[in-house]
Every structure is written in C-alpha cells, then in structure tokens.
Scaffold this active site. Structure first.
Site, PDB file in Angstrom:
ATOM      1  N   ARG A   1     -93.145  56.645  26.674  1.00  0.00           N
ATOM      2  CA  ARG A   1     -92.503  57.382  25.583  1.00  0.00           C
ATOM      3  C   ARG A   1     -91.032  57.042  25.436  1.00  0.00           C
ATOM      4  O   ARG A   1     -90.378  56.612  26.384  1.00  0.00           O
ATOM      5  CB  ARG A   1     -92.620  58.894  25.864  1.00  0.00           C
ATOM      6  CG  ARG A   1     -94.059  59.416  25.917  1.00  0.00           C
ATOM      7  CD  ARG A   1     -94.560  59.768  24.547  1.00  0.00           C
ATOM      8  NE  ARG A   1     -95.970  60.132  24.529  1.00  0.00           N
ATOM      9  CZ  ARG A   1     -96.528  60.805  23.523  1.00  0.00           C
ATOM     10  NH1 ARG A   1     -95.811  61.197  22.496  1.00  0.00           N
ATOM     11  NH2 ARG A   1     -97.823  61.070  23.527  1.00  0.00           N
TER      12      ARG A   1
ATOM     13  N   ARG B   1    -100.100  64.746  29.246  1.00  0.00           N
ATOM     14  CA  ARG B   1    -100.496  66.154  29.289  1.00  0.00           C
ATOM     15  C   ARG B   1    -101.783  66.322  30.082  1.00  0.00           C
ATOM     16  O   ARG B   1    -102.627  65.439  30.097  1.00  0.00           O
ATOM     17  CB  ARG B   1    -100.697  66.697  27.871  1.00  0.00           C
ATOM     18  CG  ARG B   1     -99.396  67.073  27.168  1.00  0.00           C
ATOM     19  CD  ARG B   1     -99.648  67.684  25.802  1.00  0.00           C
ATOM     20  NE  ARG B   1    -100.269  66.729  24.913  1.00  0.00           N
ATOM     21  CZ  ARG B   1    -101.544  66.715  24.603  1.00  0.00           C
ATOM     22  NH1 ARG B   1    -102.372  67.630  25.080  1.00  0.00           N
ATOM     23  NH2 ARG B   1    -102.029  65.799  23.803  1.00  0.00           N
TER      24      ARG B   1
ATOM     25  N   ASP C   1     -93.925  65.746  14.557  1.00  0.00           N
ATOM     26  CA  ASP C   1     -94.941  66.308  15.459  1.00  0.00           C
ATOM     27  C   ASP C   1     -95.328  67.755  15.165  1.00  0.00           C
ATOM     28  O   ASP C   1     -96.493  68.090  15.294  1.00  0.00           O
ATOM     29  CB  ASP C   1     -94.433  66.198  16.908  1.00  0.00           C
ATOM     30  CG  ASP C   1     -95.537  66.372  17.936  1.00  0.00           C
ATOM     31  OD1 ASP C   1     -96.661  65.909  17.679  1.00  0.00           O
ATOM     32  OD2 ASP C   1     -95.290  66.977  18.997  1.00  0.00           O
TER      33      ASP C   1
ATOM     34  N   HIS D   1     -99.592  71.311  14.258  1.00  0.00           N
ATOM     35  CA  HIS D   1     -99.335  70.002  14.868  1.00  0.00           C
ATOM     36  C   HIS D   1     -99.231  68.965  13.747  1.00  0.00           C
ATOM     37  O   HIS D   1    -100.138  68.166  13.547  1.00  0.00           O
ATOM     38  CB  HIS D   1    -100.514  69.685  15.811  1.00  0.00           C
ATOM     39  CG  HIS D   1    -100.281  68.516  16.696  1.00  0.00           C
ATOM     40  ND1 HIS D   1    -101.307  67.776  17.232  1.00  0.00           N
ATOM     41  CD2 HIS D   1     -99.145  67.970  17.179  1.00  0.00           C
ATOM     42  CE1 HIS D   1    -100.815  66.816  17.996  1.00  0.00           C
ATOM     43  NE2 HIS D   1     -99.513  66.910  17.983  1.00  0.00           N
TER      44      HIS D   1
ATOM     45  N   CYS E   1    -101.953  59.188  17.298  1.00  0.00           N
ATOM     46  CA  CYS E   1    -102.731  58.661  16.171  1.00  0.00           C
ATOM     47  C   CYS E   1    -101.816  58.243  15.015  1.00  0.00           C
ATOM     48  O   CYS E   1    -102.254  58.136  13.881  1.00  0.00           O
ATOM     49  CB  CYS E   1    -103.746  59.680  15.672  1.00  0.00           C
ATOM     50  SG  CYS E   1    -105.147  59.896  16.773  1.00  0.00           S
TER      51      CYS E   1
ATOM     52  N   TYR F   1     -93.865  65.744  33.290  1.00  0.00           N
ATOM     53  CA  TYR F   1     -94.034  64.839  32.147  1.00  0.00           C
ATOM     54  C   TYR F   1     -94.197  65.554  30.807  1.00  0.00           C
ATOM     55  O   TYR F   1     -95.002  66.477  30.667  1.00  0.00           O
ATOM     56  CB  TYR F   1     -95.261  63.936  32.357  1.00  0.00           C
ATOM     57  CG  TYR F   1     -95.167  62.632  31.582  1.00  0.00           C
ATOM     58  CD1 TYR F   1     -94.584  61.512  32.160  1.00  0.00           C
ATOM     59  CD2 TYR F   1     -95.618  62.526  30.281  1.00  0.00           C
ATOM     60  CE1 TYR F   1     -94.469  60.318  31.464  1.00  0.00           C
ATOM     61  CE2 TYR F   1     -95.505  61.336  29.563  1.00  0.00           C
ATOM     62  CZ  TYR F   1     -94.932  60.222  30.168  1.00  0.00           C
ATOM     63  OH  TYR F   1     -94.818  59.044  29.470  1.00  0.00           O
TER      64      TYR F   1
ATOM     65  N   SER G   1    -102.593  63.690  18.926  1.00  0.00           N
ATOM     66  CA  SER G   1    -101.557  62.940  19.636  1.00  0.00           C
ATOM     67  C   SER G   1    -101.907  61.452  19.662  1.00  0.00           C
ATOM     68  O   SER G   1    -103.066  61.085  19.840  1.00  0.00           O
ATOM     69  CB  SER G   1    -101.448  63.430  21.079  1.00  0.00           C
ATOM     70  OG  SER G   1    -101.105  64.783  21.108  1.00  0.00           O
TER      71      SER G   1
ATOM     72  N   LYS H   1     -95.012  71.606  23.004  1.00  0.00           N
ATOM     73  CA  LYS H   1     -96.387  72.068  22.783  1.00  0.00           C
ATOM     74  C   LYS H   1     -96.568  73.524  23.238  1.00  0.00           C
ATOM     75  O   LYS H   1     -97.301  74.285  22.606  1.00  0.00           O
ATOM     76  CB  LYS H   1     -97.375  71.170  23.514  1.00  0.00           C
ATOM     77  CG  LYS H   1     -97.196  69.694  23.252  1.00  0.00           C
ATOM     78  CD  LYS H   1     -97.459  69.323  21.819  1.00  0.00           C
ATOM     79  CE  LYS H   1     -97.383  67.805  21.663  1.00  0.00           C
ATOM     80  NZ  LYS H   1     -97.677  67.346  20.322  1.00  0.00           N
TER      81      LYS H   1
HETATM   82  O1  SAT Z   1     -96.647  65.034  25.978  1.00  0.00           O
HETATM   83  S1  SAT Z   1     -96.580  65.580  24.616  1.00  0.00           S
HETATM   84  O2  SAT Z   1     -97.471  66.722  24.504  1.00  0.00           O
HETATM   85  O3  SAT Z   1     -95.233  66.022  24.333  1.00  0.00           O
HETATM   86  C1  SAT Z   1     -96.983  64.398  23.509  1.00  0.00           C
HETATM   87  C2  SAT Z   1     -98.278  64.551  22.825  1.00  0.00           C
HETATM   88  O4  SAT Z   1     -99.311  64.640  23.481  1.00  0.00           O
HETATM   89  O5  SAT Z   1     -98.295  64.578  21.584  1.00  0.00           O
HETATM   90 MN    MN Z   2     -98.148  65.765  19.252  1.00  0.00          MN
END
Ligand code: SAT
Ligand code: MN
Length: 595
Positions: A379, A70, A287, A240, A264, A211, A262, A220
């Site tokens: 991922r 991100r 998530d 979140h 963690c 991405y 994210s 998000k």
């Molecule tokens: O790239 S994402 O936002 O989907 C994953 C994350 O940062 O939690």
């Molecule tokens: Mn996340």
C-alpha cells in the site's frame, strides 16, 4: 503528558487504559508536522522505516509476513443478540469478547508508549463529521493516521469538557520485557488478533495487528462498521464508495458515488483521466462516503477521510497517472520492494523489470525469483491534497449532491460491462446481489466468487437484512430526487482468458453513457437483467475494439443468468426473516423476465 486533557470522558478512559495496558509512557498527539517528523525519526532509528533516497520525505515499511491485510475471520460485530450482527458478521457476546480481550490487553503496552490520537472523520467541526480518539501503541499507526484522518489538538478543543467521541482502542499486542530488543514489525500471532466492534456503545477494540484497516481505526472500523450502525439509527448512509465529480464538455457536473469491493479499482476510477475529449474527472474520495439527505431533498456526500491508503501493485502511469503523481513525495509505503538506488517498486509499475531489488520480506530479488517483489496488498499512504485532480470541494462540509450510484465487482464472466437498474428497488436488488472474485485485501484465498452486497460484506456493522431495508427506506424518503443506479463490470474476459474491456481511462466511455441516460438524452435496450446501451450509444471513438469483443462484453446469456438464481436464493436465505419482502419480489421478477 504534553497536552492537557480537559474532557472528562477522555480523561477517565486514558486512566482506565493506562491501568490495563501498563505503557511506559503516554503521549497525547497534536497532529503537527513536527510530531510527524519526530515520530518518523523514531521509526527510522528503530529500523522500522527506511527513508527513500529517490522520494522526498517518503518511507518504506515492511510488515511481518503474517500481518499483511485485513483479517475478516477475526473481525467481530459484538451486539447483545447475535441476530443484530446478522449472518455476514462474526459474533461473540460483548461480555465474553471483552473478557477475552481484557486478558490480552493486560500489560500489553509494557515497554512501549501509549499514543492518544484525537482525530476527526470529515472536516473538523463540520455537522457531518465524527470525532474519534484512537489509543495505540504503534507509532506507525500515528503517522498513518496523520495522513488518513484529521489528527489535531483542535479536536480536543472542540470536545470541550463534556463532548462525546468514539473510543478506538488499539494495541499491536507485543509488550517488551526490560532489555528485550524490538522487532521491525511487532504484532501478535493470528489466533490472538481481534478486530472488535461494539456498535451499541460506539466502541472499537482492536488487538494484535498493525496493518491497514485492522489498525487505522478511523477507516473501516469507525467510518464504515460503527458509522453504518449510527447511520441506520439516524437515517443516513455510510458506504464503501468512492466519490467523483465528472464534468461534461458542456460544463455540466455529475457527482458519482461507486461501490466496489477492496482492491477492485476504486482508486483508479476516482482519479481517472478520461480518454474522451472534453470530459473531466475530479476526485473527492476513493474509499468511503457518508451520505445525508440535505435540505434540498437530495443526497449529499462527504469523504470522511483525508488521505488515500491505496493498493500499490498494478498502479502505473498507464493505469493511474494521478495516483503516481500523488505519491511522488511525503508518502508512507508498506510492503513495496526497494530498488538499489533507494526508490520503491511494485509489480505493474513499469514494463521493465529491475535487475535487482530487495523484496517486501527484506530479501534479495532478481527477475528469476519466483515470488513477487512487492506483496499483492502492498500500500501507499498519501494525503489527499497531493492528488493533482483533487476536487476543490473535497472538504466542503456540505458535501456534493450525488446524481449517480454505481455498484460492481470483479466478474470474469456472466456480467456485462454496464447496465441500468429499472428503478430504485431494482437498484437495491443489484446492490444486494453484487458478487465479486476475492482479492488480496483480505487474508484468505484469492479469486473465489462471493456475494459482497454493496461491497459492504466485511464492513456492515449490523444485520445486513436491515441494511437492505434501510436502503429501501432511504429511496422512499428521496422519492424523485433519488440518484439513478447502475451496475458495471470492467473485468469480463473472453473465452481465451483476455480482458475484453481496456478499462481505466476508457471507463469514461461508460460514465458518459450513464450521464446521458441520467439526462434522458438516449434510450436503452430492455433486457432481463436491466437496461443495456443501445448499439452505437456507447462512445467507442478512437478505440480499436473488435465488434465481436463488444458483443461478448455486452452479452446477457439467459442460461448463465438462470444459473445465478440458486446462488442468489441461497444468499437471500441466510437473512431469513430480516430479508425485506421487496428483495424477494425483485428476485421473482428477475426469474420471470429470464423466462
Ligand atoms: O486495509 S484496508 O481495510 O484499509 C484496505 C481495504 O481493504 O480496502
Ligand atoms: Mn476499501
């Protein structure tokens, strides 16, 4: 067009975007298996996807090295006044931002197909679900959306002629001239990337990245940034948070929603196999949680997503066996390494290093290589139904009643393993002051401490001062039916730099203590920062932990906490007049308790 579009707003929007972006073709997605397969075949033929010999129906993608996470610096909340976006968000006025982006969108889909992806966040037709339509020129986005959201022609049926939806416009920003050969992962340079949200009109415009959260706009962008602004207006919460069901040996169920930044360990906690005998954990989401007050007066949560977009590195049969079983087949891998026999590999997957790999950049890799074989933010994308411990209620449109909220982050020092908030107000203070060391999930430096309130800093679609007030308001509405709030830190290290807590399946020990507190079965020790486990109450049976380690893990050092105060003050000061008075009160009370 394969499917007829009857919805007036959608019809007009497709025509408008077609004129601006000038794609070669338009394809309306139906979400079918056949569509997924033919899209994937195209991606194989073009050299973007590598089929994995060792994993059935699974594929590896390698992104451009500039497009791996991100881009928070290039993410915007565009409201009429900057004050509405608040200090945690980048802001440009809507007219100006749209002007910049319209120039970029002009002709940006030349040489490509424009995919129209109808999707539902939440079970199709459920009262808590929201409908989005993503327009994208990335077939990689289409296949990922198939797993992460409910893509279906049923969504179009549900919309009818005049139903409303959230328009999500996405382009990778890489038009093709006639005869120009495509690259493996087309995208735009960083300074042209924009991830923009217009919460006042429920609109998302994303440009330049292919991405994850930059491109899969249901996640998000819609389910957190736009949804949080809707939730504020409509009186619910978009968070979140993972959602899990814990069942005690006596058969009592507890539903937990937990917020961590994210990368963690949300996915690890959500799918945990408890090390404590007789306890069972089932996953509802890893998530995002949407929470509403149900007619019973309690907060009920659904997972709006239908899949996992999890961090691969560090995932193993030791750390998260259920995730490993989830990704055995039908998976999209991105930026993992490729083994010589046609499987994926990443750091931390197994103790033994392969003697040769192709790394995430497509280069030869051996154990002597300096760089990691998989990118730190590599991922896996897999459908939730493949998780062996998926809860039978994960798609229940009524959601599950939440008993417990947990906040946390990655802190190598200062913060003890677990503590309980004194009250809802104190719990909101804990959420509002949550801090964590930064991870590879965002482009930028890793390991810096930052305040990440409610793990929502990158995802709150409006002024975060108002968000804090919204949490206080929700607490008032919930009254005695409000979930209890806890704070955890799995990541504390000893003086010599070793993790003090084993984590993973042993986190069940912390959850057990939390459940016993909720049931009023055990007392707790008052401390300046909250309620701590009494000695002997944390079930450590079968663990070989030094008693000094446990002491260090649970210790609250008053001087270290006093040293946090100026940083919390500075953090609060950024919200200026929008900071709720109750948070100032909580800070003063903490100061007094610290003495
Ligand atoms: O790239 S994402 O936002 O989907 C994953 C994350 O940062 O939690
Ligand atoms: Mn996340």
């Amino acid at each position: 067009m394969s499917i007829e579009v009857k919805n007036m707003k959608l019809h007009a929007w497709i025509a408008e975007i077609k004129t601006i972006c000038q794609p070669d073709a338009i394809y309306i997605c139906d979400g079918s298996r056949q569509e997924y397969d033919s899209m994937m075949q195209k991606l194989i033929d073009s050299g973007s996807a590598t089929p994995l010999k060792k994993r059935k129906n699974s594929f590896l993608f390698r992104s451009d090295p500039s497009d791996v996470a991100r881009v928070e610096d290039r993410t915007y909340i565009s409201t009429t006044s900057q004050d509405e976006a608040g200090p945690t968000n980048n802001w440009v006025a809507p007219a100006e931002l749209k002007g910049i982006m319209k120039d970029l969108y002009k002709g940006c889909m030349k040489g490509r197909t424009m995919y129209v992806i109808p999707f539902s966040m939440g079970p199709i037709g459920s009262p808590m679900a929201k409908i989005g339509i993503e327009i994208s020129d990335s077939p990689y986005v289409v296949v990922n959306m198939h797993l992460m959201t409910r893509v279906s022609s049923k969504v179009l049926e549900l919309l009818g002629t005049d139903g409303d939806f959230i328009p999500c416009l996405h382009s990778i920003g890489a038009p093709l001239e006639p005869g120009q050969k495509d690259v493996q992962w087309p995208c735009a340079p960083i300074e042209q990337k924009y991830i923009s949200h217009f919460p006042e009109e429920n609109l998302i415009w994303s440009y330049g990245s292919g991405y994850g959260g930059n491109a899969l706009l249901g996640k998000k962008c819609l389910a957190l940034r736009i949804a949080s602004a809707m939730a504020k207006r409509e009186g619910w919460l978009a968070e979140h948070m993972l959602i899990l069901r814990l069942t005690s040996p006596e058969g009592k169920q507890y539903h937990i929603a937990a917020a961590f930044p994210s990368a963690c360990g949300k996915t690890n906690l959500a799918m945990m196999l408890p090390s404590l005998k007789g306890w069972k954990c089932e996953c509802i989401g890893d998530d995002i949680a949407w929470l509403k007050i149900a007619p019973d007066g309690r907060l009920h949560a659904i997972n709006p997503e239908s899949g996992f977009f999890g961090v691969a590195p560090g995932t193993s049969y030791a750390t998260n066996p259920m995730a490993m079983d989830t990704v055995r087949e039908n998976v999209i891998f991105t930026n993992c390494a490729l083994t010589d026999d046609g499987d994926v590999w990443w750091e931390g997957m197994e103790a033994e290093l392969p003697s040769h790999l192709i790394d995430w950049k497509g280069h030869d890799w051996t154990p002597e290589s300096k760089a990691d074989a998989a990118h730190a933010n590599a991922r896996f994308t897999a459908h939730a139904s493949q998780c062996p411990v998926i809860c039978k209620d994960w798609e229940n449109p009524a959601g599950v009643p939440i008993d417990i909220f947990i906040f946390g982050g990655r802190r190598t020092s200062v913060v003890p393993l677990v503590y309980e908030a004194f009250s809802w107000e104190h719990g909101v203070f804990l959420g509002a002051t949550a801090a964590s060391e930064t991870t590879a999930a965002n482009i930028g430096a890793v390991g810096n401490l930052r305040r990440d309130p409610f793990a929502m800093k990158p995802f709150c679609g409006y002024n975060m001062g108002d968000y804090f007030q919204h949490w206080f308001n929700m607490g008032e509405k919930l009254g005695s039916k409000a979930p209890k709030i806890f704070y955890v830190n799995w990541f504390r290290k000893s003086q010599d730099g070793k993790f003090l807590w084993p984590g993973f399946s042993d986190n069940s020990r912390v959850l057990k203590w939390i459940c016993e507190r909720v049931d009023g079965k055990i007392g707790a020790e008052n401390s300046a920062i909250g309620l701590l486990p009494n000695e002997g109450d944390l079930d450590l049976s079968g663990l070989t932990l030094q008693s000094e380690s446990i002491k260090e893990l649970m210790s609250v050092n008053v001087d270290e906490w006093k040293a946090e105060l100026p940083d919390i003050e500075a953090h609060f000061a950024t919200f200026d007049k929008r900071l709720p008075a109750k948070l100032k009160d909580q800070l003063e009370e903490l100061r007094k308790r610290l003495g």
